[in-house]
Design an enzyme around this catalytic site. Structure first.
Site, PDB file in Angstrom:
ATOM      1  N   LYS A  52       0.834  -1.213   0.000  1.00  0.00           N
ATOM      2  CA  LYS A  52       0.000   0.000   0.000  1.00  0.00           C
ATOM      3  C   LYS A  52       0.861   1.253   0.000  1.00  0.00           C
ATOM      4  O   LYS A  52       0.587   2.202  -0.691  1.00  0.00           O
ATOM      5  CB  LYS A  52      -0.894  -0.015   1.252  1.00  0.00           C
ATOM      6  CG  LYS A  52      -2.342  -0.297   0.906  1.00  0.00           C
ATOM      7  CD  LYS A  52      -3.354   0.103   1.948  1.00  0.00           C
ATOM      8  CE  LYS A  52      -3.008  -0.205   3.363  1.00  0.00           C
ATOM      9  NZ  LYS A  52      -4.068  -0.639   4.218  1.00  0.00           N
ATOM     10  N   ILE A  95      -0.022 -25.907  11.437  1.00  0.00           N
ATOM     11  CA  ILE A  95      -0.612 -27.261  11.515  1.00  0.00           C
ATOM     12  C   ILE A  95      -1.372 -27.558  10.215  1.00  0.00           C
ATOM     13  O   ILE A  95      -2.254 -26.788   9.839  1.00  0.00           O
ATOM     14  CB  ILE A  95      -1.594 -27.392  12.699  1.00  0.00           C
ATOM     15  CG1 ILE A  95      -0.971 -26.895  14.001  1.00  0.00           C
ATOM     16  CG2 ILE A  95      -2.097 -28.821  12.837  1.00  0.00           C
ATOM     17  CD1 ILE A  95      -1.941 -26.905  15.187  1.00  0.00           C
ATOM     18  N   ASP A 123     -11.750 -13.791  15.002  1.00  0.00           N
ATOM     19  CA  ASP A 123     -10.752 -14.512  14.207  1.00  0.00           C
ATOM     20  C   ASP A 123     -10.981 -16.029  14.323  1.00  0.00           C
ATOM     21  O   ASP A 123     -10.928 -16.753  13.332  1.00  0.00           O
ATOM     22  CB  ASP A 123      -9.340 -14.141  14.699  1.00  0.00           C
ATOM     23  CG  ASP A 123      -8.258 -14.860  13.910  1.00  0.00           C
ATOM     24  OD1 ASP A 123      -8.049 -14.497  12.736  1.00  0.00           O
ATOM     25  OD2 ASP A 123      -7.643 -15.791  14.446  1.00  0.00           O
ATOM     26  N   GLY A 177       2.339 -16.165  13.877  1.00  0.00           N
ATOM     27  CA  GLY A 177       3.734 -15.729  13.754  1.00  0.00           C
ATOM     28  C   GLY A 177       4.208 -15.850  12.322  1.00  0.00           C
ATOM     29  O   GLY A 177       3.634 -16.584  11.510  1.00  0.00           O
ATOM     30  N   LYS A 213     -12.072 -18.686  11.257  1.00  0.00           N
ATOM     31  CA  LYS A 213     -11.343 -19.909  10.902  1.00  0.00           C
ATOM     32  C   LYS A 213     -12.266 -21.132  10.997  1.00  0.00           C
ATOM     33  O   LYS A 213     -12.225 -22.041  10.162  1.00  0.00           O
ATOM     34  CB  LYS A 213     -10.142 -20.093  11.832  1.00  0.00           C
ATOM     35  CG  LYS A 213      -9.050 -19.054  11.609  1.00  0.00           C
ATOM     36  CD  LYS A 213      -8.064 -19.025  12.755  1.00  0.00           C
ATOM     37  CE  LYS A 213      -6.913 -18.064  12.493  1.00  0.00           C
ATOM     38  NZ  LYS A 213      -6.122 -17.762  13.686  1.00  0.00           N
ATOM     39  N   GLU A 244      -4.040 -23.122   3.454  1.00  0.00           N
ATOM     40  CA  GLU A 244      -3.682 -23.886   4.660  1.00  0.00           C
ATOM     41  C   GLU A 244      -3.238 -22.963   5.800  1.00  0.00           C
ATOM     42  O   GLU A 244      -3.503 -23.231   6.969  1.00  0.00           O
ATOM     43  CB  GLU A 244      -2.556 -24.874   4.304  1.00  0.00           C
ATOM     44  CG  GLU A 244      -2.213 -25.844   5.392  1.00  0.00           C
ATOM     45  CD  GLU A 244      -3.373 -26.746   5.791  1.00  0.00           C
ATOM     46  OE1 GLU A 244      -3.770 -27.605   4.992  1.00  0.00           O
ATOM     47  OE2 GLU A 244      -3.893 -26.585   6.911  1.00  0.00           O
TER      48      GLU A 244
HETATM   49  N1  HSE Z   1      -4.152 -13.318  15.035  1.00  0.00           N
HETATM   50  C1  HSE Z   1      -4.078 -14.681  14.630  1.00  0.00           C
HETATM   51  C2  HSE Z   1      -3.893 -15.556  15.861  1.00  0.00           C
HETATM   52  C3  HSE Z   1      -2.945 -14.874  13.681  1.00  0.00           C
HETATM   53  O1  HSE Z   1      -3.533 -15.004  16.904  1.00  0.00           O
HETATM   54  O2  HSE Z   1      -4.140 -16.750  15.803  1.00  0.00           O
HETATM   55  C4  HSE Z   1      -2.909 -16.223  13.040  1.00  0.00           C
HETATM   56  O3  HSE Z   1      -4.055 -16.465  12.260  1.00  0.00           O
END
Ligand code: HSE
Length: 418
Positions: free
Chosen positions: A41, A130, A195, A297, A199, A123
């Site tokens: 950006k 994992i 988050d 990470g 997922k 993935e």
């Molecule tokens: N913020 C996310 C976590 C990063 O702490 O799991 C990895 O998806």
């Protein structure tokens, strides 16, 4: 894409993950993959790579016929979807780590993959290092997968570990998670469970063929957990974790949610500390299997991206087997859960909504009760997360019809009523 063809990559994003991908690729020449351009950006920012590599124009990547793979690791989910859909439509394979984008645009992404025949792999978007998606997709047959319990957010697990084992304050622990590059740029996404539920949305697709919008899945984060809860947890020999769960019920439907939970100290998930993630899969004949690894990470995430790149070299695609080759499972809210609820005042707790109560404690500061409640109550109302109220599931939280009568009777006996 032909097998063993050179991968010429256009990379979107050069933050914690993007830079990790760049470095990891430099150290893996055997992969025959090189980054041709990186779209960012802010072109003025100083970066630890040659200036010619960077552009602020997405078309330099998306319209370059030499680039056959787009890696997309940016934050903004609308912009990410735009990039991914254009790349697929332009005949490029895509590797993405944007969990929010994948969760929000899953039906559109499925359609695009069908229309273009191009591969979209992600993935790294769940549990980072994992290999959970490819395992759910390839290894477990629809009918054999009995349940999944997982820690899918590294930051909240890191914060809980630092608070309860090293006695750090919440804000200190969060700051550390941010400094280490685990947290989202808006840490509310981690702390309040967004988050994790994002997922969980697409992991449910690969596990059970379920397509659901993230906001339709009951979830919460760790924002209301108090030191009083940690004290109760310790007294009962439990640990507190943010657990994503899915369980196939006897009627074949699936119970799924992301909520804080007490876990037994000798169980698999209690073993998962700091930014690590863990997945416990129960299947009909194998019993339990446990996957464990770093869930956030720079390098752990880049390692999964590397594995996706490698899979592209043999034209790997997700087949979404549980969705397209089997009868997909349906989500249900028709079951009960065993919960612990702690709160500041009884007026916030609709006690009549509990089907049974096993334990209550009316201390002057924090009060709590333990009992059973219909899951629909959590789906339809928010009292259990408002007004500083903290709801934590008990271990083995899901209760099916047959067990309820027994639990109700036990609770009446406890109260001295029968
Ligand atoms: N913020 C996310 C976590 C990063 O702490 O799991 C990895 O998806």
């Amino acid at each position: 894409m032909e097998a063993h063809k050179q991968l010429t990559i256009g990379l979107f994003g050069f933050g914690v993950v993007g830079e990790g991908v760049y470095k990891v690729l430099q150290q893996t020449p055997s992969l025959k993959a090189s980054i041709k351009k990186v779209c960012i950006k802010n072109p003025e920012k100083k970066r630890d790579a040659s200036q010619e590599l960077f552009t602020a124009d997405k078309n330099d990547l998306l319209s370059d016929p030499d680039i056959n793979v787009i890696i997309e690791v940016i934050n903004d989910s609308e912009a990410a979807f735009e990039i991914v859909s254009t790349a697929l439509s332009n005949g490029k394979s895509v590797v993405s780590a944007s969990k929010k984008m994948i969760a929000e645009y899953l039906p559109e992404l499925l359609e695009l993959q069908k229309q273009t025949g191009e591969s979209l792999l992600y993935e790294s978007a769940a549990c980072a290092s994992i290999p959970v998606i490819r395992n759910l997709e390839e290894y477990y047959d629809n009918d054999l997968l009995y349940s999944i319990r997982a820690i899918v957010n590294g930051s909240t697990n890191f914060i809980l570990t630092k608070m309860f084992e090293e006695k750090l304050e919440f804000q200190e622990a969060l700051l550390l998670a941010q400094q280490l590059g685990f947290a989202e740029s808006d840490p509310k996404l981690d702390v309040e469970g967004f988050d994790a539920v994002n997922k969980w949305t697409f992991l449910l697709t690969h596990a059970y063929g379920i397509i659901e919008r993230p906001e339709n899945i009951v979830f919460n984060g760790i924002q209301n957990i108090q030191s009083a809860d940690a004290a109760v947890s310790k007294e009962k020999n439990f640990d507190i974790k943010l657990v994503a769960q899915a369980k196939k019920l006897q009627n074949g439907k699936v119970a799924a949610f992301v909520l804080p939970q007490f876990v037994k100290l000798d169980g698999h998930l209690a073993f998962v500390k700091n930014e690590y993630n863990g997945v416990v899969i129960e299947s009909s004949f194998a019993d339990k299997q446990f996957f464990y690894g770093k869930g956030a990470g720079s390098f752990p995430t880049a390692s999964a991206i590397l594995s996706d790149l490698s899979a592209l070299r043999y034209q790997y695609k997700y087949e979404y087997k549980k969705l397209y080759h089997h009868t997909p499972h349906q989500l249900t809210n028709d079951f009960h859960v065993k919960v612990y609820v702690s709160f500041d005042d009884w007026k916030y707790i609709p006690r009549e909504k509990f089907e049974w109560i096993d334990e209550w404690h009316a201390g002057s500061a924090r009060k709590y009760l333990v009992g059973g409640i219909h899951f629909n109550e959590l789906k339809q109302n928010t009292w259990w997360k408002d007004n500083n109220t903290s709801l934590i599931l008990l271990p083995e939280a899901v209760v099916e019809d047959m067990e309820i009568r027994k639990l109700k009777k036990k609770s009446l006996e406890l109260a001295g009523i029968v």
